[in-house]
Design an enzyme around this catalytic site. Structure first.
Site, PDB file in Angstrom:
ATOM      1  N   ARG A   1      60.369   4.204  72.478  1.00  0.00           N
ATOM      2  CA  ARG A   1      59.721   4.154  73.787  1.00  0.00           C
ATOM      3  C   ARG A   1      58.572   3.152  73.778  1.00  0.00           C
ATOM      4  O   ARG A   1      57.931   2.935  74.782  1.00  0.00           O
ATOM      5  CB  ARG A   1      59.116   5.514  74.124  1.00  0.00           C
ATOM      6  CG  ARG A   1      60.023   6.562  74.755  1.00  0.00           C
ATOM      7  CD  ARG A   1      60.264   6.345  76.198  1.00  0.00           C
ATOM      8  NE  ARG A   1      60.118   7.426  77.133  1.00  0.00           N
ATOM      9  CZ  ARG A   1      60.943   8.447  77.329  1.00  0.00           C
ATOM     10  NH1 ARG A   1      61.972   8.630  76.553  1.00  0.00           N
ATOM     11  NH2 ARG A   1      60.741   9.292  78.302  1.00  0.00           N
TER      12      ARG A   1
ATOM     13  N   LYS B   1      70.594   7.442  81.895  1.00  0.00           N
ATOM     14  CA  LYS B   1      70.824   7.356  80.446  1.00  0.00           C
ATOM     15  C   LYS B   1      71.503   8.625  79.928  1.00  0.00           C
ATOM     16  O   LYS B   1      72.395   8.558  79.092  1.00  0.00           O
ATOM     17  CB  LYS B   1      69.498   7.148  79.684  1.00  0.00           C
ATOM     18  CG  LYS B   1      68.784   5.854  80.037  1.00  0.00           C
ATOM     19  CD  LYS B   1      67.632   5.553  79.080  1.00  0.00           C
ATOM     20  CE  LYS B   1      66.528   6.594  79.105  1.00  0.00           C
ATOM     21  NZ  LYS B   1      65.798   6.674  80.396  1.00  0.00           N
TER      22      LYS B   1
ATOM     23  N   ARG C   1      66.157  15.934  91.443  1.00  0.00           N
ATOM     24  CA  ARG C   1      66.876  16.429  90.264  1.00  0.00           C
ATOM     25  C   ARG C   1      66.539  17.894  89.986  1.00  0.00           C
ATOM     26  O   ARG C   1      65.395  18.315  90.107  1.00  0.00           O
ATOM     27  CB  ARG C   1      66.486  15.563  89.057  1.00  0.00           C
ATOM     28  CG  ARG C   1      67.179  15.977  87.773  1.00  0.00           C
ATOM     29  CD  ARG C   1      67.202  14.857  86.784  1.00  0.00           C
ATOM     30  NE  ARG C   1      65.941  14.713  86.087  1.00  0.00           N
ATOM     31  CZ  ARG C   1      65.758  13.890  85.048  1.00  0.00           C
ATOM     32  NH1 ARG C   1      66.756  13.137  84.624  1.00  0.00           N
ATOM     33  NH2 ARG C   1      64.581  13.794  84.465  1.00  0.00           N
TER      34      ARG C   1
ATOM     35  N   ARG D   1      55.164   8.403  84.964  1.00  0.00           N
ATOM     36  CA  ARG D   1      56.167   8.071  83.942  1.00  0.00           C
ATOM     37  C   ARG D   1      56.679   6.647  84.122  1.00  0.00           C
ATOM     38  O   ARG D   1      56.952   5.942  83.147  1.00  0.00           O
ATOM     39  CB  ARG D   1      57.335   9.069  83.999  1.00  0.00           C
ATOM     40  CG  ARG D   1      56.947  10.457  83.494  1.00  0.00           C
ATOM     41  CD  ARG D   1      57.940  11.502  83.921  1.00  0.00           C
ATOM     42  NE  ARG D   1      59.208  11.408  83.232  1.00  0.00           N
ATOM     43  CZ  ARG D   1      60.350  11.917  83.699  1.00  0.00           C
ATOM     44  NH1 ARG D   1      60.373  12.540  84.860  1.00  0.00           N
ATOM     45  NH2 ARG D   1      61.455  11.818  83.007  1.00  0.00           N
TER      46      ARG D   1
ATOM     47  N   ARG E   1      62.111  20.163  86.667  1.00  0.00           N
ATOM     48  CA  ARG E   1      61.245  19.899  85.516  1.00  0.00           C
ATOM     49  C   ARG E   1      59.841  19.587  86.013  1.00  0.00           C
ATOM     50  O   ARG E   1      59.675  18.896  87.019  1.00  0.00           O
ATOM     51  CB  ARG E   1      61.774  18.685  84.733  1.00  0.00           C
ATOM     52  CG  ARG E   1      62.905  19.024  83.798  1.00  0.00           C
ATOM     53  CD  ARG E   1      63.583  17.804  83.211  1.00  0.00           C
ATOM     54  NE  ARG E   1      62.699  16.749  82.715  1.00  0.00           N
ATOM     55  CZ  ARG E   1      63.130  15.661  82.091  1.00  0.00           C
ATOM     56  NH1 ARG E   1      64.437  15.489  81.875  1.00  0.00           N
ATOM     57  NH2 ARG E   1      62.303  14.745  81.674  1.00  0.00           N
TER      58      ARG E   1
HETATM   59  P1  AMP Z   1      62.762  12.061  78.855  1.00  0.00           P
HETATM   60  O1  AMP Z   1      63.581  13.274  79.088  1.00  0.00           O
HETATM   61  O2  AMP Z   1      63.407  11.052  77.944  1.00  0.00           O
HETATM   62  O3  AMP Z   1      62.282  11.427  80.139  1.00  0.00           O
HETATM   63  O4  AMP Z   1      61.451  12.533  78.061  1.00  0.00           O
HETATM   64  C1  AMP Z   1      60.581  13.475  78.627  1.00  0.00           C
HETATM   65  C2  AMP Z   1      59.194  13.328  78.031  1.00  0.00           C
HETATM   66  O5  AMP Z   1      59.249  13.544  76.615  1.00  0.00           O
HETATM   67  C3  AMP Z   1      58.547  11.965  78.193  1.00  0.00           C
HETATM   68  O6  AMP Z   1      57.930  11.794  79.452  1.00  0.00           O
HETATM   69  C4  AMP Z   1      57.547  11.972  77.042  1.00  0.00           C
HETATM   70  O7  AMP Z   1      56.424  12.780  77.347  1.00  0.00           O
HETATM   71  C5  AMP Z   1      58.341  12.683  75.948  1.00  0.00           C
HETATM   72  N1  AMP Z   1      59.109  11.714  75.143  1.00  0.00           N
HETATM   73  C6  AMP Z   1      60.459  11.551  75.093  1.00  0.00           C
HETATM   74  N2  AMP Z   1      60.809  10.600  74.214  1.00  0.00           N
HETATM   75  C7  AMP Z   1      59.640  10.141  73.676  1.00  0.00           C
HETATM   76  C8  AMP Z   1      59.317   9.156  72.707  1.00  0.00           C
HETATM   77  N3  AMP Z   1      60.249   8.401  72.097  1.00  0.00           N
HETATM   78  N4  AMP Z   1      57.999   8.953  72.404  1.00  0.00           N
HETATM   79  C9  AMP Z   1      57.030   9.691  72.992  1.00  0.00           C
HETATM   80  N5  AMP Z   1      57.261  10.631  73.918  1.00  0.00           N
HETATM   81  C10 AMP Z   1      58.552  10.863  74.260  1.00  0.00           C
END
Ligand code: AMP
Length: 223
Positions: free
Chosen positions: A91, A16, A130, A173, A162
């Site tokens: 989400r 994404k 990654r 996740r 990360r």
């Molecule tokens: P990502 O980089 O999109 O995988 O986001 C990393 C982390 O941020 C996720 O595993 C969640 O803990 C938090 N996160 C990102 N977007 C959201 C969202 N829309 N709602 C809740 N937590 C989020």
């Protein structure tokens, strides 16, 4: 030109970020990345960051009350007036409904939801390799290694993994994605907004497919 409001949906590690960045710049849309906004808050040590960190490290969703207003405020800003690409939001269904309500209030519509699909085993392989630089550039030990091992190509800063890209957290996740985020596929499909993309194709192929679909959405919108 009419505005274009898009959501990128898909499991973590589906591509994404790569596609969203290209799409937003190609179409001159605001690119709103929830994970980046939250990670910046954690780095700054803001109130939000302090509250969000534990959930993020554990691979869980940050509670809706911390995320929804934050992202909707971003959607309402002037730079998103001609449209946006939302990456990482919504989400779950509650976030989807909150977005619908906010857009309705603004007299705006969603134009499309782009689902980039990749199977779980492939996700684990991708995310565990990654590495990221402090400035957010993304590498992969196997598929796109840096020129010098462990260093960013542009500024030479050290690459890190990360916390949430550790194998156990990746599985967590993915579980959260299937349970909480995947119901949004049906939510948008039933409204005819969903477009699917095979995320195992090359970056260029996925980009080409997305570009074609988005041109069609623009055409449909102008009729
Ligand atoms: P990502 O980089 O999109 O995988 O986001 C990393 C982390 O941020 C996720 O595993 C969640 O803990 C938090 N996160 C990102 N977007 C959201 C969202 N829309 N709602 C809740 N937590 C989020």
């Amino acid at each position: 030109m009419a505005e274009l409001n898009l959501i990128l949906l898909g499991p973590p590690g589906a591509g994404k970020g790569t596609q969203g960045e290209r799409l937003a710049s190609d179409q001159s849309l605001a690119y709103i990345v929830t994970g980046d906004i939250l990670r910046a808050a954690v780095r700054e040590g803001s109130d939000l960051g302090l509250k969000a960190k534990g959930f993020m490290d554990a691979g869980e969703l940050v509670p809706d009350e911390l995320v929804i207003d934050l992202i909707l405020e971003r959607v309402r800003r002037d730079d998103a007036a001609d449209g946006f690409v939302l990456d990482g939001f919504p989400r779950n269904i509650a976030q989807g409904e909150a977005l619908d309500a906010a857009l309705a209030e603004l007299g705006r519509d969603l134009n499309g939801v782009l689902l980039i699909d990749v199977a779980d085993e492939e996700i684990v392989r991708r995310l565990s390799g990654r590495r990221v630089s402090a400035s957010g550039r993304i590498y992969h030990l196997e598929f796109s290694p840096p020129q010098v091992e462990g260093k960013d190509d542009v500024d030479g800063s050290p690459l890190i993994q990360r916390d949430d890209d550790q194998p156990d957290t990746i599985r967590k996740r993915l579980g959260v994605y299937h349970e909480q985020t995947e119901p949004l596929v049906e939510y948008y499909e039933s409204r005819g907004l969903l477009r699917r993309f095979d995320g195992t194709a090359s970056v260029e192929e996925v980009e080409g497919h997305i570009r074609k679909t988005v041109s069609t959405l623009r055409l449909e919108d102008s009729i």
